[in-house]
Design an enzyme around this catalytic site. Structure first.
Site, PDB file in Angstrom:
ATOM      1  N   TYR A 110     -45.920  12.609 -22.897  1.00 57.02           N
ATOM      2  CA  TYR A 110     -45.635  13.726 -22.951  1.00 57.02           C
ATOM      3  C   TYR A 110     -47.414  14.390 -22.562  1.00 57.02           C
ATOM      4  O   TYR A 110     -46.932  15.623 -22.267  1.00 57.02           O
ATOM      5  CB  TYR A 110     -44.636  14.112 -24.162  1.00 57.02           C
ATOM      6  CG  TYR A 110     -45.174  15.044 -24.617  1.00 57.02           C
ATOM      7  CD1 TYR A 110     -44.121  16.780 -23.822  1.00 57.02           C
ATOM      8  CD2 TYR A 110     -45.773  16.233 -25.150  1.00 57.02           C
ATOM      9  CE1 TYR A 110     -44.292  17.708 -23.709  1.00 57.02           C
ATOM     10  CE2 TYR A 110     -45.805  17.733 -25.909  1.00 57.02           C
ATOM     11  CZ  TYR A 110     -45.128  18.132 -24.743  1.00 57.02           C
ATOM     12  OH  TYR A 110     -45.503  19.515 -25.437  1.00 57.02           O
ATOM     13  N   LYS A 114     -47.781  17.671 -19.397  1.00 53.57           N
ATOM     14  CA  LYS A 114     -49.443  18.827 -19.447  1.00 53.57           C
ATOM     15  C   LYS A 114     -50.836  18.624 -18.876  1.00 53.57           C
ATOM     16  O   LYS A 114     -50.811  19.938 -18.494  1.00 53.57           O
ATOM     17  CB  LYS A 114     -49.106  19.346 -21.158  1.00 53.57           C
ATOM     18  CG  LYS A 114     -47.723  19.334 -21.649  1.00 53.57           C
ATOM     19  CD  LYS A 114     -47.115  20.440 -21.458  1.00 53.57           C
ATOM     20  CE  LYS A 114     -45.421  20.360 -21.675  1.00 53.57           C
ATOM     21  NZ  LYS A 114     -44.997  21.720 -21.290  1.00 53.57           N
ATOM     22  N   SER A 118     -49.343  22.848 -24.270  1.00 52.74           N
ATOM     23  CA  SER A 118     -49.883  22.171 -25.497  1.00 52.74           C
ATOM     24  C   SER A 118     -50.797  22.517 -26.053  1.00 52.74           C
ATOM     25  O   SER A 118     -52.098  21.642 -25.474  1.00 52.74           O
ATOM     26  CB  SER A 118     -48.458  21.224 -25.732  1.00 52.74           C
ATOM     27  OG  SER A 118     -48.809  20.788 -26.560  1.00 52.74           O
TER      28      SER A 118
HETATM   29  P1  NAD Z   1     -36.358  23.196 -25.559  1.00 57.65           P
HETATM   30  O1  NAD Z   1     -36.683  21.637 -25.239  1.00 57.65           O
HETATM   31  O2  NAD Z   1     -36.075  23.929 -26.432  1.00 57.65           O
HETATM   32  O3  NAD Z   1     -36.815  24.149 -24.234  1.00 57.65           O
HETATM   33  C1  NAD Z   1     -37.161  23.107 -23.305  1.00 57.65           C
HETATM   34  C2  NAD Z   1     -35.496  23.985 -22.492  1.00 57.65           C
HETATM   35  O4  NAD Z   1     -36.332  22.996 -20.576  1.00 57.65           O
HETATM   36  C3  NAD Z   1     -34.540  23.369 -22.300  1.00 57.65           C
HETATM   37  O5  NAD Z   1     -33.710  24.176 -22.592  1.00 57.65           O
HETATM   38  C4  NAD Z   1     -33.865  22.175 -21.788  1.00 57.65           C
HETATM   39  O6  NAD Z   1     -32.410  22.249 -21.718  1.00 57.65           O
HETATM   40  C5  NAD Z   1     -34.754  22.720 -20.141  1.00 57.65           C
HETATM   41  N1  NAD Z   1     -35.287  21.727 -19.077  1.00 57.65           N
HETATM   42  C6  NAD Z   1     -35.789  20.784 -19.478  1.00 57.65           C
HETATM   43  N2  NAD Z   1     -36.157  19.742 -18.678  1.00 57.65           N
HETATM   44  C7  NAD Z   1     -35.307  20.247 -16.973  1.00 57.65           C
HETATM   45  C8  NAD Z   1     -35.288  21.132 -15.898  1.00 57.65           C
HETATM   46  N3  NAD Z   1     -35.958  19.541 -14.974  1.00 57.65           N
HETATM   47  N4  NAD Z   1     -34.660  21.661 -15.346  1.00 57.65           N
HETATM   48  C9  NAD Z   1     -34.054  22.835 -16.102  1.00 57.65           C
HETATM   49  N5  NAD Z   1     -33.967  22.527 -17.312  1.00 57.65           N
HETATM   50  C10 NAD Z   1     -35.102  21.987 -18.241  1.00 57.65           C
HETATM   51  O7  NAD Z   1     -37.810  23.153 -26.337  1.00 57.65           O
HETATM   52  P2  NAD Z   1     -39.014  24.144 -26.548  1.00 57.65           P
HETATM   53  O8  NAD Z   1     -39.406  24.109 -27.752  1.00 57.65           O
HETATM   54  O9  NAD Z   1     -38.485  25.843 -26.464  1.00 57.65           O
HETATM   55  O10 NAD Z   1     -40.425  24.235 -25.803  1.00 57.65           O
HETATM   56  C11 NAD Z   1     -40.412  24.693 -24.171  1.00 57.65           C
HETATM   57  C12 NAD Z   1     -41.941  23.937 -23.394  1.00 57.65           C
HETATM   58  O11 NAD Z   1     -43.199  24.354 -24.709  1.00 57.65           O
HETATM   59  C13 NAD Z   1     -41.827  22.790 -22.994  1.00 57.65           C
HETATM   60  O12 NAD Z   1     -42.108  23.144 -22.106  1.00 57.65           O
HETATM   61  C14 NAD Z   1     -42.466  22.323 -24.128  1.00 57.65           C
HETATM   62  O13 NAD Z   1     -42.979  21.021 -24.190  1.00 57.65           O
HETATM   63  C15 NAD Z   1     -43.417  23.187 -24.457  1.00 57.65           C
HETATM   64  N6  NAD Z   1     -44.079  23.440 -25.885  1.00 57.65           N
HETATM   65  C16 NAD Z   1     -43.308  23.321 -26.776  1.00 57.65           C
HETATM   66  C17 NAD Z   1     -43.659  23.329 -28.312  1.00 57.65           C
HETATM   67  C18 NAD Z   1     -43.132  22.458 -29.517  1.00 57.65           C
HETATM   68  O14 NAD Z   1     -43.798  22.416 -30.247  1.00 57.65           O
HETATM   69  N7  NAD Z   1     -40.975  23.411 -29.447  1.00 57.65           N
HETATM   70  C19 NAD Z   1     -45.367  22.910 -28.783  1.00 57.65           C
HETATM   71  C20 NAD Z   1     -45.691  23.406 -27.108  1.00 57.65           C
HETATM   72  C21 NAD Z   1     -45.081  22.958 -25.934  1.00 57.65           C
END
Ligand code: NAD
Ligand code: UDP
Length: 354
Positions: A157, A161, A133
Protein backbone atom coordinates in the site's frame (compact mmCIF):
# COMPACT_ATOMS: atom_id res chain seq x y z
CA UNK A 1 -7.04 33.78 -2.56
CA UNK A 2 -10.09 32.80 -4.58
CA UNK A 3 -13.30 34.49 -3.56
CA UNK A 4 -16.52 32.52 -3.50
CA UNK A 5 -17.92 33.94 -6.73
CA UNK A 6 -14.73 32.89 -8.55
CA UNK A 7 -14.80 29.46 -6.93
CA UNK A 8 -18.28 28.91 -8.35
CA UNK A 9 -16.77 28.98 -11.84
CA UNK A 10 -14.26 26.25 -10.95
CA UNK A 11 -15.25 22.64 -11.41
CA UNK A 12 -13.51 20.00 -9.34
CA UNK A 13 -13.58 16.27 -10.12
CA UNK A 14 -13.40 14.35 -6.85
CA UNK A 15 -12.35 10.71 -7.35
CA UNK A 16 -13.29 8.53 -4.39
CA UNK A 17 -15.65 11.27 -3.25
CA UNK A 18 -18.07 8.82 -1.61
CA UNK A 19 -15.37 7.63 0.80
CA UNK A 20 -14.50 8.82 4.27
CA UNK A 21 -12.15 11.74 3.52
CA UNK A 22 -13.65 12.36 0.07
CA UNK A 23 -17.18 12.91 1.39
CA UNK A 24 -15.98 15.42 3.99
CA UNK A 25 -13.94 17.19 1.34
CA UNK A 26 -16.98 17.38 -0.95
CA UNK A 27 -18.81 19.23 1.85
CA UNK A 28 -15.97 21.73 2.31
CA UNK A 29 -15.51 22.27 -1.45
CA UNK A 30 -19.23 22.93 -1.85
CA UNK A 31 -19.24 25.24 1.19
CA UNK A 32 -16.36 27.16 -0.38
CA UNK A 33 -18.48 27.64 -3.50
CA UNK A 34 -16.89 25.14 -5.91
CA UNK A 35 -18.82 23.04 -8.41
CA UNK A 36 -17.99 19.38 -7.96
CA UNK A 37 -18.49 16.08 -9.72
CA UNK A 38 -17.78 12.75 -8.03
CA UNK A 39 -16.46 9.54 -9.57
CA UNK A 40 -16.46 6.49 -7.32
CA UNK A 41 -16.84 2.75 -7.96
CA UNK A 42 -18.34 2.32 -4.45
CA UNK A 43 -15.90 -0.53 -3.76
CA UNK A 44 -15.45 0.79 -0.21
CA UNK A 45 -18.32 3.23 0.22
CA UNK A 46 -22.05 3.72 -0.19
CA UNK A 47 -24.00 6.16 -2.33
CA UNK A 48 -25.81 7.24 0.85
CA UNK A 49 -22.68 9.25 1.76
CA UNK A 50 -23.25 11.43 -1.31
CA UNK A 51 -26.94 11.85 -0.47
CA UNK A 52 -25.91 13.07 2.97
CA UNK A 53 -23.34 15.46 1.53
CA UNK A 54 -26.23 16.88 -0.51
CA UNK A 55 -28.34 17.17 2.62
CA UNK A 56 -25.62 18.92 4.63
CA UNK A 57 -24.82 21.43 1.89
CA UNK A 58 -28.20 21.85 0.19
CA UNK A 59 -26.41 21.33 -3.14
CA UNK A 60 -26.78 18.59 -5.74
CA UNK A 61 -23.75 16.44 -6.41
CA UNK A 62 -23.36 14.99 -9.91
CA UNK A 63 -22.20 11.39 -9.35
CA UNK A 64 -20.69 8.84 -11.74
CA UNK A 65 -20.53 5.21 -10.65
CA UNK A 66 -17.26 4.41 -12.41
CA UNK A 67 -13.81 2.97 -11.90
CA UNK A 68 -10.91 5.34 -12.50
CA UNK A 69 -9.22 2.44 -14.31
CA UNK A 70 -12.01 2.30 -16.91
CA UNK A 71 -10.39 4.39 -19.61
CA UNK A 72 -13.40 4.72 -21.93
CA UNK A 73 -15.65 5.70 -19.05
CA UNK A 74 -13.17 8.27 -17.69
CA UNK A 75 -12.89 9.76 -21.17
CA UNK A 76 -16.66 9.97 -21.48
CA UNK A 77 -16.97 11.62 -18.06
CA UNK A 78 -14.25 14.20 -18.70
CA UNK A 79 -15.75 14.99 -22.11
CA UNK A 80 -19.31 15.33 -20.85
CA UNK A 81 -18.32 17.13 -17.67
CA UNK A 82 -15.31 19.38 -18.24
CA UNK A 83 -13.39 20.10 -15.03
CA UNK A 84 -10.52 22.39 -14.06
CA UNK A 85 -8.79 20.31 -11.41
CA UNK A 86 -8.93 16.81 -9.90
CA UNK A 87 -8.79 15.93 -6.22
CA UNK A 88 -7.77 12.28 -6.31
CA UNK A 89 -8.80 10.14 -3.33
CA UNK A 90 -9.80 6.93 -5.14
CA UNK A 91 -7.69 4.05 -3.95
CA UNK A 92 -7.58 0.98 -1.76
CA UNK A 93 -6.05 1.64 1.65
CA UNK A 94 -5.82 -1.48 3.81
CA UNK A 95 -2.19 -2.24 4.63
CA UNK A 96 -2.82 -5.89 5.59
CA UNK A 97 -4.87 -6.58 2.47
CA UNK A 98 -2.15 -4.97 0.34
CA UNK A 99 0.36 -7.51 1.69
CA UNK A 100 -2.00 -10.37 0.75
CA UNK A 101 -3.06 -8.95 -2.63
CA UNK A 102 -0.25 -6.71 -3.91
CA UNK A 103 -1.36 -7.00 -7.54
CA UNK A 104 -4.82 -5.74 -6.65
CA UNK A 105 -3.27 -2.70 -4.98
CA UNK A 106 -0.83 -1.95 -7.81
CA UNK A 107 -3.60 -2.42 -10.36
CA UNK A 108 -6.24 -0.36 -8.58
CA UNK A 109 -4.08 2.42 -7.19
CA UNK A 110 -1.16 2.74 -9.61
CA UNK A 111 -2.72 1.62 -12.90
CA UNK A 112 -5.93 3.44 -11.99
CA UNK A 113 -3.99 6.65 -11.44
CA UNK A 114 -2.06 6.19 -14.71
CA UNK A 115 -5.32 5.88 -16.63
CA UNK A 116 -6.83 8.83 -14.80
CA UNK A 117 -3.75 10.93 -15.66
CA UNK A 118 -3.83 9.84 -19.30
CA UNK A 119 -7.43 10.93 -19.61
CA UNK A 120 -6.80 14.16 -17.72
CA UNK A 121 -3.91 14.90 -20.05
CA UNK A 122 -6.07 14.19 -23.08
CA UNK A 123 -8.76 16.51 -21.70
CA UNK A 124 -6.07 19.11 -20.95
CA UNK A 125 -6.80 19.03 -17.24
CA UNK A 126 -3.33 19.05 -15.71
CA UNK A 127 -3.94 19.96 -12.11
CA UNK A 128 -4.17 17.35 -9.40
CA UNK A 129 -4.32 17.26 -5.61
CA UNK A 130 -3.32 13.75 -4.55
CA UNK A 131 -4.03 11.84 -1.33
CA UNK A 132 -0.68 10.61 -0.16
CA UNK A 133 0.15 9.41 3.30
CA UNK A 134 2.66 9.69 6.13
CA UNK A 135 3.32 6.03 5.37
CA UNK A 136 5.77 7.24 2.67
CA UNK A 137 8.17 8.15 5.51
CA UNK A 138 8.36 4.48 6.57
CA UNK A 139 10.06 4.26 9.96
CA UNK A 140 11.19 7.87 10.50
CA UNK A 141 14.59 8.33 12.14
CA UNK A 142 13.24 11.10 14.32
CA UNK A 143 10.10 13.20 14.92
CA UNK A 144 8.55 15.62 14.04
CA UNK A 145 8.62 14.71 10.36
CA UNK A 146 9.30 17.36 7.73
CA UNK A 147 8.53 16.96 4.03
CA UNK A 148 12.22 16.54 3.13
CA UNK A 149 12.66 13.37 5.24
CA UNK A 150 13.84 10.28 3.31
CA UNK A 151 11.01 8.32 1.71
CA UNK A 152 10.61 4.61 2.16
CA UNK A 153 7.69 2.22 1.94
CA UNK A 154 7.25 -0.75 4.22
CA UNK A 155 4.30 -2.47 2.52
CA UNK A 156 2.63 -2.63 -0.93
CA UNK A 157 0.00 0.00 0.00
CA UNK A 158 2.73 2.44 1.00
CA UNK A 159 4.62 1.62 -2.17
CA UNK A 160 1.58 2.52 -4.29
CA UNK A 161 1.60 5.98 -2.63
CA UNK A 162 5.33 6.35 -3.18
CA UNK A 163 5.12 5.20 -6.83
CA UNK A 164 2.21 7.54 -7.56
CA UNK A 165 4.07 10.47 -6.01
CA UNK A 166 7.05 9.68 -8.29
CA UNK A 167 4.83 9.29 -11.37
CA UNK A 168 3.20 12.65 -10.73
CA UNK A 169 6.58 14.32 -10.18
CA UNK A 170 7.76 12.84 -13.51
CA UNK A 171 4.75 14.36 -15.28
CA UNK A 172 5.68 17.79 -13.95
CA UNK A 173 9.37 17.29 -14.81
CA UNK A 174 8.57 16.18 -18.37
CA UNK A 175 6.42 19.26 -18.98
CA UNK A 176 9.18 21.45 -17.60
CA UNK A 177 11.67 19.91 -20.04
CA UNK A 178 9.24 20.48 -22.92
CA UNK A 179 8.46 23.96 -21.63
CA UNK A 180 4.82 23.01 -22.11
CA UNK A 181 2.29 25.83 -22.34
CA UNK A 182 -0.13 24.21 -19.93
CA UNK A 183 2.07 22.07 -17.72
CA UNK A 184 1.08 19.60 -15.03
CA UNK A 185 0.87 20.91 -11.47
CA UNK A 186 0.50 18.52 -8.57
CA UNK A 187 0.01 18.84 -4.84
CA UNK A 188 0.97 15.83 -2.75
CA UNK A 189 -0.85 15.84 0.57
CA UNK A 190 0.65 13.47 3.11
CA UNK A 191 -2.01 12.74 5.71
CA UNK A 192 -1.12 11.64 9.20
CA UNK A 193 -3.99 9.91 11.09
CA UNK A 194 -7.42 11.16 9.96
CA UNK A 195 -10.16 10.65 12.57
CA UNK A 196 -13.48 12.15 13.62
CA UNK A 197 -16.51 13.03 11.55
CA UNK A 198 -18.61 15.94 10.37
CA UNK A 199 -20.20 17.66 13.35
CA UNK A 200 -23.70 16.91 12.03
CA UNK A 201 -23.02 13.23 12.83
CA UNK A 202 -24.43 12.27 9.42
CA UNK A 203 -21.21 11.41 7.55
CA UNK A 204 -18.20 9.60 8.97
CA UNK A 205 -15.89 6.63 8.70
CA UNK A 206 -17.70 3.39 7.83
CA UNK A 207 -15.10 0.61 7.84
CA UNK A 208 -15.87 -2.83 6.44
CA UNK A 209 -15.84 -5.54 9.12
CA UNK A 210 -13.68 -5.19 12.22
CA UNK A 211 -11.79 -1.88 12.06
CA UNK A 212 -8.00 -1.90 11.86
CA UNK A 213 -7.64 1.69 12.99
CA UNK A 214 -7.72 2.90 16.56
CA UNK A 215 -10.54 5.45 16.56
CA UNK A 216 -13.24 3.37 14.84
CA UNK A 217 -12.20 0.45 17.06
CA UNK A 218 -12.73 2.57 20.18
CA UNK A 219 -16.13 3.84 19.00
CA UNK A 220 -17.24 0.29 18.15
CA UNK A 221 -16.25 -0.86 21.64
CA UNK A 222 -18.20 2.10 23.04
CA UNK A 223 -21.32 1.25 21.03
CA UNK A 224 -21.10 -2.39 22.19
CA UNK A 225 -20.16 -3.99 18.86
CA UNK A 226 -16.73 -5.04 20.11
CA UNK A 227 -15.87 -6.28 23.61
CA UNK A 228 -12.59 -4.53 24.35
CA UNK A 229 -9.71 -2.62 22.81
CA UNK A 230 -6.44 -4.46 22.43
CA UNK A 231 -3.61 -1.96 22.76
CA UNK A 232 -0.76 -3.07 20.55
CA UNK A 233 2.36 -2.68 22.66
CA UNK A 234 2.90 -1.16 26.10
CA UNK A 235 6.69 -1.09 25.96
CA UNK A 236 7.47 1.55 23.35
CA UNK A 237 9.95 4.27 24.34
CA UNK A 238 7.10 6.80 24.67
CA UNK A 239 5.51 8.73 27.59
CA UNK A 240 3.36 5.79 28.69
CA UNK A 241 4.75 2.94 26.59
CA UNK A 242 1.97 3.01 23.96
CA UNK A 243 2.35 4.19 20.35
CA UNK A 244 2.14 7.90 19.57
CA UNK A 245 0.41 9.26 16.44
CA UNK A 246 -0.63 12.59 14.99
CA UNK A 247 -4.44 12.38 14.85
CA UNK A 248 -6.07 14.99 12.64
CA UNK A 249 -9.77 15.83 12.47
CA UNK A 250 -11.17 14.86 9.06
CA UNK A 251 -12.87 18.26 8.68
CA UNK A 252 -9.53 20.05 9.19
CA UNK A 253 -8.06 17.67 6.61
CA UNK A 254 -10.91 18.37 4.19
CA UNK A 255 -10.36 22.12 4.57
CA UNK A 256 -6.69 21.65 3.70
CA UNK A 257 -7.83 20.25 0.34
CA UNK A 258 -9.84 23.40 -0.32
CA UNK A 259 -6.74 25.47 0.45
CA UNK A 260 -4.62 23.24 -1.80
CA UNK A 261 -7.09 23.62 -4.69
CA UNK A 262 -7.26 27.39 -4.21
CA UNK A 263 -3.46 27.65 -4.03
CA UNK A 264 -2.99 25.64 -7.23
CA UNK A 265 -5.45 27.82 -9.11
CA UNK A 266 -3.63 30.93 -7.91
CA UNK A 267 -0.06 29.77 -8.44
CA UNK A 268 2.24 29.51 -11.43
CA UNK A 269 1.59 26.04 -13.01
CA UNK A 270 4.32 23.46 -13.59
CA UNK A 271 5.23 22.82 -9.95
CA UNK A 272 5.09 20.06 -7.36
CA UNK A 273 3.88 21.06 -3.90
CA UNK A 274 4.21 18.64 -1.00
CA UNK A 275 2.63 19.13 2.42
CA UNK A 276 2.34 17.20 5.64
CA UNK A 277 -1.19 17.38 7.02
CA UNK A 278 -1.19 16.78 10.73
CA UNK A 279 -1.60 18.81 13.89
CA UNK A 280 2.03 18.57 14.95
CA UNK A 281 0.99 17.02 18.28
CA UNK A 282 1.27 13.34 19.04
CA UNK A 283 -1.09 11.44 21.34
CA UNK A 284 -0.47 7.97 22.72
CA UNK A 285 -3.07 5.21 22.46
CA UNK A 286 -3.80 5.54 26.17
CA UNK A 287 -4.19 9.31 25.87
CA UNK A 288 -6.74 8.85 23.07
CA UNK A 289 -8.65 6.30 25.15
CA UNK A 290 -8.65 8.63 28.20
CA UNK A 291 -9.78 11.57 26.04
CA UNK A 292 -12.64 9.48 24.66
CA UNK A 293 -13.69 8.34 28.13
CA UNK A 294 -13.57 11.89 29.51
CA UNK A 295 -15.46 13.51 26.61
CA UNK A 296 -18.03 10.81 25.97
CA UNK A 297 -18.53 9.45 29.49
CA UNK A 298 -18.05 5.82 28.46
CA UNK A 299 -15.42 3.45 29.83
CA UNK A 300 -13.41 1.57 27.21
CA UNK A 301 -12.23 -1.82 28.45
CA UNK A 302 -8.59 -2.24 27.32
CA UNK A 303 -5.93 -4.89 27.38
CA UNK A 304 -2.30 -4.31 26.51
CA UNK A 305 -1.09 -7.02 24.12
CA UNK A 306 2.03 -7.49 21.98
CA UNK A 307 3.18 -4.97 19.41
CA UNK A 308 1.55 -5.02 15.96
CA UNK A 309 4.14 -5.93 13.30
CA UNK A 310 5.20 -2.91 11.25
CA UNK A 311 4.11 -0.30 13.83
CA UNK A 312 6.51 2.48 14.77
CA UNK A 313 6.78 3.98 18.25
CA UNK A 314 6.13 7.61 17.36
CA UNK A 315 4.97 9.41 14.25
CA UNK A 316 3.93 13.03 14.10
CA UNK A 317 4.18 15.84 11.60
CA UNK A 318 5.87 19.15 11.40
CA UNK A 319 2.95 20.84 9.59
CA UNK A 320 4.57 24.30 9.37
CA UNK A 321 5.04 24.24 5.58
CA UNK A 322 1.29 23.91 5.03
CA UNK A 323 0.75 26.80 7.43
CA UNK A 324 3.29 29.02 5.65
CA UNK A 325 2.35 28.20 2.07
CA UNK A 326 -1.34 27.24 2.21
CA UNK A 327 -2.34 29.36 5.18
CA UNK A 328 -3.80 26.20 6.69
CA UNK A 329 -3.51 24.74 10.13
CA UNK A 330 -5.54 22.23 12.07
CA UNK A 331 -8.05 23.91 14.36
CA UNK A 332 -9.73 20.98 16.05
CA UNK A 333 -8.25 19.23 19.06
CA UNK A 334 -8.43 15.71 20.41
CA UNK A 335 -11.67 16.54 22.29
CA UNK A 336 -13.44 17.47 19.03
CA UNK A 337 -12.03 14.37 17.36
CA UNK A 338 -13.36 11.90 19.92
CA UNK A 339 -16.70 13.70 20.39
CA UNK A 340 -17.39 13.89 16.66
CA UNK A 341 -16.28 10.29 16.07
CA UNK A 342 -18.68 9.21 18.81
CA UNK A 343 -21.58 11.33 17.52
CA UNK A 344 -21.27 9.63 14.11
CA UNK A 345 -20.89 6.12 15.55
CA UNK A 346 -23.67 6.42 18.13
CA UNK A 347 -26.13 7.81 15.58
CA UNK A 348 -25.09 5.31 12.90
CA UNK A 349 -24.11 2.15 14.79
CA UNK A 350 -24.24 0.10 11.60
CA UNK A 351 -22.65 2.78 9.43
CA UNK A 352 -24.46 3.85 6.28
CA UNK A 353 -27.56 1.86 5.32
CA UNK A 354 -27.26 -0.14 2.08
P1 NAD B 1 -12.11 5.30 1.58
O1 NAD B 1 -11.92 3.87 1.25
O2 NAD B 1 -13.20 5.66 2.53
O3 NAD B 1 -12.30 6.16 0.24
C1 NAD B 1 -11.72 5.78 -0.98
C2 NAD B 1 -12.84 5.81 -2.03
O4 NAD B 1 -12.29 5.47 -3.30
C3 NAD B 1 -13.95 4.80 -1.73
O5 NAD B 1 -15.20 5.47 -1.83
C4 NAD B 1 -13.81 3.75 -2.83
O6 NAD B 1 -15.04 3.19 -3.19
C5 NAD B 1 -13.17 4.56 -3.95
N1 NAD B 1 -12.35 3.80 -4.90
C6 NAD B 1 -11.35 2.93 -4.61
N2 NAD B 1 -10.82 2.48 -5.76
C7 NAD B 1 -11.48 3.08 -6.77
C8 NAD B 1 -11.38 3.01 -8.19
N3 NAD B 1 -10.49 2.21 -8.79
N4 NAD B 1 -12.22 3.78 -8.94
C9 NAD B 1 -13.13 4.59 -8.33
N5 NAD B 1 -13.27 4.67 -7.01
C10 NAD B 1 -12.44 3.94 -6.23
O7 NAD B 1 -10.71 5.85 2.11
P2 NAD B 1 -10.34 7.24 2.78
O8 NAD B 1 -9.94 6.97 4.18
O9 NAD B 1 -11.38 8.24 2.49
O10 NAD B 1 -9.02 7.57 1.97
C11 NAD B 1 -9.02 8.40 0.81
C12 NAD B 1 -7.60 8.43 0.26
O11 NAD B 1 -6.72 8.91 1.27
C13 NAD B 1 -7.07 7.08 -0.17
O12 NAD B 1 -6.29 7.24 -1.35
C14 NAD B 1 -6.19 6.68 1.00
O13 NAD B 1 -5.15 5.82 0.59
C15 NAD B 1 -5.65 8.02 1.44
N6 NAD B 1 -5.23 8.05 2.85
C16 NAD B 1 -6.12 7.66 3.82
C17 NAD B 1 -5.71 7.65 5.15
C18 NAD B 1 -6.65 7.19 6.25
O14 NAD B 1 -6.17 6.88 7.35
N7 NAD B 1 -7.96 7.16 6.04
C19 NAD B 1 -4.41 8.04 5.49
C20 NAD B 1 -3.55 8.46 4.48
C21 NAD B 1 -3.97 8.44 3.16
N1 UDP C 1 -3.81 0.56 17.81
C1 UDP C 1 -4.12 -0.24 18.90
N2 UDP C 1 -5.20 -1.06 18.81
C2 UDP C 1 -5.99 -1.15 17.71
C3 UDP C 1 -5.68 -0.31 16.61
C4 UDP C 1 -4.57 0.52 16.69
O1 UDP C 1 -3.42 -0.20 19.91
O2 UDP C 1 -6.94 -1.93 17.68
C5 UDP C 1 -2.67 1.48 17.90
C6 UDP C 1 -1.59 1.24 16.87
O3 UDP C 1 -0.67 0.28 17.34
C7 UDP C 1 -0.96 2.62 16.72
C8 UDP C 1 -2.16 3.55 16.92
O4 UDP C 1 -3.15 2.80 17.62
O5 UDP C 1 -0.03 2.88 17.75
C9 UDP C 1 -2.77 4.07 15.61
O6 UDP C 1 -3.04 2.95 14.79
P1 UDP C 1 -3.92 3.07 13.47
O7 UDP C 1 -4.06 1.69 12.89
O8 UDP C 1 -5.18 3.82 13.76
O9 UDP C 1 -3.05 4.02 12.53
P2 UDP C 1 -1.58 3.82 11.91
O10 UDP C 1 -0.77 4.92 12.50
O11 UDP C 1 -1.09 2.47 12.24
O12 UDP C 1 -1.80 4.02 10.45
Amino acid sequence: MLIKSEASKVRVLVTGGAGYIGSHTCVELLNAGFEIVVVDNLSNSKIEAIRRVERITGRQVPFFLADIGDQAEMRRILESFPVDIVVHFAGLKAVGESCEKPLLYYQNNVTGTLILCEEMDRAEVRKMVFSSSATVYGDPHTVPITEDFPLQATNPYGRTKLFIEEILKDLVAADRLKQADEPWTVTLLRYFNPVGAHQSGTIGEDPNGVPNNLMPYITQVAVGKLAKLRIFGGDYPTRDGTGVRDYIHVVDLARAHVKAVEAQLDQEPGQVFTYNLGTGTGYSVLEVVRAFEAQCGITIPCEIVGRRPGDVAECYADPSLARQELGWQAEKGIGDMVRDAWRWQSRNPEGYPD
